[in-house]
Design an enzyme around this catalytic site. Sequence first.
Site, PDB file in Angstrom:
ATOM      1  N   LYS A   1      -8.396  28.357  -9.516  1.00  0.00           N
ATOM      2  CA  LYS A   1      -9.148  29.603  -9.360  1.00  0.00           C
ATOM      3  C   LYS A   1      -8.198  30.741  -9.037  1.00  0.00           C
ATOM      4  CE  LYS A   1     -13.083  31.363  -6.608  1.00  0.00           C
ATOM      5  NZ  LYS A   1     -14.112  30.977  -5.594  1.00  0.00           N
TER       6      LYS A   1
ATOM      7  N   SER B   1     -18.545  31.854  -6.875  1.00  0.00           N
ATOM      8  CA  SER B   1     -17.484  32.607  -7.498  1.00  0.00           C
ATOM      9  C   SER B   1     -16.469  31.734  -8.222  1.00  0.00           C
ATOM     10  CB  SER B   1     -16.767  33.445  -6.439  1.00  0.00           C
ATOM     11  OG  SER B   1     -16.171  32.605  -5.458  1.00  0.00           O
TER      12      SER B   1
ATOM     13  N   SER C   1     -19.822  29.142  -3.124  1.00  0.00           N
ATOM     14  CA  SER C   1     -19.053  29.383  -4.344  1.00  0.00           C
ATOM     15  C   SER C   1     -18.478  28.147  -4.984  1.00  0.00           C
ATOM     16  CB  SER C   1     -17.898  30.355  -4.057  1.00  0.00           C
ATOM     17  OG  SER C   1     -18.374  31.668  -3.946  1.00  0.00           O
TER      18      SER C   1
END
Lengths: 453, 453
Positions: free
Chosen positions: B79, B149, B173
């Site tokens: 990420k 996210s 997330s």
Amino acid sequence: MQPHALTAAEAASLIRDRRLSAEELTRSCLDRIAAREALIRAWLFLDPDLALRRAREADKRQAAGLPLGPLHGLPLGVKDVIDTADMPTTQNSAIYAGAQIGRDAACVAVARAAGALILGKTDTVEFAAGGRKALTRNPFNPAHTPGGSSSGSGAAVGDFMVPLGFGTQTAGSHIRPASFNNLYALKPSWSLVSREGLRMSAISLDTLGWFGRSVADLALVAAAFRLPGLGAHGLGAHGLGAGPAPGVRSLRVGLCRSPVWERIEPAGAAALETAARRLEAAGAIVEPLELPAPFAGLTAARDVIARHEGSAAFLPEYLAAHALLAPDIRARVELRETFDAAGLLAAYALADACRPAFDALFGPRLDVVLTPAAPGEAPEGLHTTGDWIFNGMWTLLHVPCLAIPCIRGPRGLPVGIQLVGPRLGDARLLAIAEACAPVIDAEPGWARATLLS
Amino acid sequence: MQPHALTAAEAASLIRDRRLSAEELTRSCLDRIAAREALIRAWLFLDPDLALRRAREADKRQAAGLPLGPLHGLPLGVKDVIDTADMPTTQNSAIYAGAQIGRDAACVAVARAAGALILGKTDTVEFAAGGRKALTRNPFNPAHTPGGSSSGSGAAVGDFMVPLGFGTQTAGSHIRPASFNNLYALKPSWSLVSREGLRMSAISLDTLGWFGRSVADLALVAAAFRLPGLGAHGLGAHGLGAGPAPGVRSLRVGLCRSPVWERIEPAGAAALETAARRLEAAGAIVEPLELPAPFAGLTAARDVIARHEGSAAFLPEYLAAHALLAPDIRARVELRETFDAAGLLAAYALADACRPAFDALFGPRLDVVLTPAAPGEAPEGLHTTGDWIFNGMWTLLHVPCLAIPCIRGPRGLPVGIQLVGPRLGDARLLAIAEACAPVIDAEPGWARATLLS
């Protein structure tokens, strides 16, 4: 007076009034460093040309009428466990020799946005955690430690090389060097200032702090970080947001010898008693504060948390660069094999119980706690950085701690005290310290006279 | 089967047996990405040549008989709020476009030391906090969000582009995208894995997590992080350190509809009830778990903590790059002007009280908690990443959460559940999940058949 001998707040005021330029101040700091660095060894990285260029840019900004931040034109030393985009960040580890991290730590970015000039990187204990000590010496006696792990920042501000410095505290790495170097220092409440880009050692303990030479200096930096309740320029013209400033008269001071009082040395005891007596003489109501019994377990709980959280923090270096990692940090990682989950949870639970209990002491009957900043004078030798025993519990409590110089010990070295407030009460602690500092620090010219004669 | 369709544990085993090379596996992943990325948009940075070179280096290491880590030869998506020394880290923010950070985040360094191959950087919500959404689409229906996210890592692992991915969770997330992308995921206990080099948004909440396609995959990564109580290769040949592995028969499962059950959707309720029914049919003892009344305040407390800690975390960008910062993140910083210290302390106190109370539920009468991973299927549209309402309280509790796929909803999209254990009980949670997963995830071939047909 040479510009490098000014406090940050004095220099900021002169710069604002155009009676001093950032370049002149920076040049003066660089001259002081040139004269003293071979002895003091505070800096791991310093680029005088870069520093002067930044200073000239600051002066041009002011000349152009651009808005100026609270730290405009003030040189700042940054402990080398804190990332800087334009200077190496070595963490005093062979693993990161020359490492260039292309992004400023949050605190560095905030300081720059507030106008500060990052003068260079200061020496530190390896990862601010263990292993290699800094090479830095105490400005008041180079045979003694300046404390640690914020050794370089403490000595650099103490030796009048730079008006402001960033340090960090996981046990007692910030407030103890403040005491050893005759400094003012603030370790703010945990979570109130971002510690991103500051080497992680124990996530629930590591806290950024800053050094200065007056409470006003500390408040300037606090204003840059927008600590809640402070005005835009700290305690200056704009004042505190939260009502009238407290005075010493009728101030309720809790004299806390702390649960580890048996570790105090005569000079530390004398500093605490002197501060108490001076405050009483100025009208404060000083009464002994006995902490509830469970607080006696906080020092051991802090150690459990530091070691267990450290087992996660240093795993990367353990795996990738085992031979270059200090043995005591390796041992911290190896704790994962005998990880004491119940012990760690018990340590968290004790901290969780004591934090609100400490906060609840404050109110009509208590304004501030007065407690030792260190056991005594800085010890002799560079093999030690002194003992954090009077700091660890406050770090674990997440409370704001503010160091103030107080006396000279039998060996002629400075000994300070610290004022402590409730969590998130940083702005009020600064205001109380502003009132108390002239009383506690009764001979403020001593260090200048000693070091700059 | 194409190598990219293997689970991480399957691929690791084939590589160890020299029936698959790291290069073959990487090439297969790159082929899958080449075929699907224009639709899925999971990646912010990908350098196929670099990835293949690293894979060949891994193969050479094996050929030379050097020691191999638990993640040897396994591609991993990272990420883009997590630092990588050899790839940009943009945080999906215009402020950090192209930013090169010269040091790996702790988790990346650990993964590399364990043999993982960092394949590239995956798309994310801006700073994993707000503002810009990822461009990523749900592999099962590109008109729907993959969640956030951790959007890119979730979709990339879900779409069989890469066997493993790193995500992060501050509210929901990580576990929510796992549910939306038919994934296994672990969010370990807070403080057990270093989050250094992972963008800070709220210091007491942000937690690293990882995605895989089986519990064994999750255990491999857990072994790399040396989670206490795990063997050197997770749940594989070396087994768990802590006694015999639990089975489903007689397992005490607490069915927790959670204090926010009114926010469940039919598909989420069906997943929870299906998982409970399947576990009961396999011999588990499933009983409703009603959390004590104060737990109902945890979701609001998490929000207070996230906003107040965020006011420190985003101050640097607010000051230095105001115009480039998303308005909702700016608003978080402006909270400093009306900082609610009492409210923040009350939120901390609630969490401090609920954490040990939750841990204490476990013991002879409760082995594991079964609770929703998301309200239901992934919502339509990329303007949303779905609702974290069923995740926030667990993040605040600092407990390990493990997502397991369960059913398909009325729109044909996957819906999972999560198993939750007590703090620091990660190894036992993995062992329990290993036993429960074949029961809960009753149609494991479905996603492969759907996406790879």
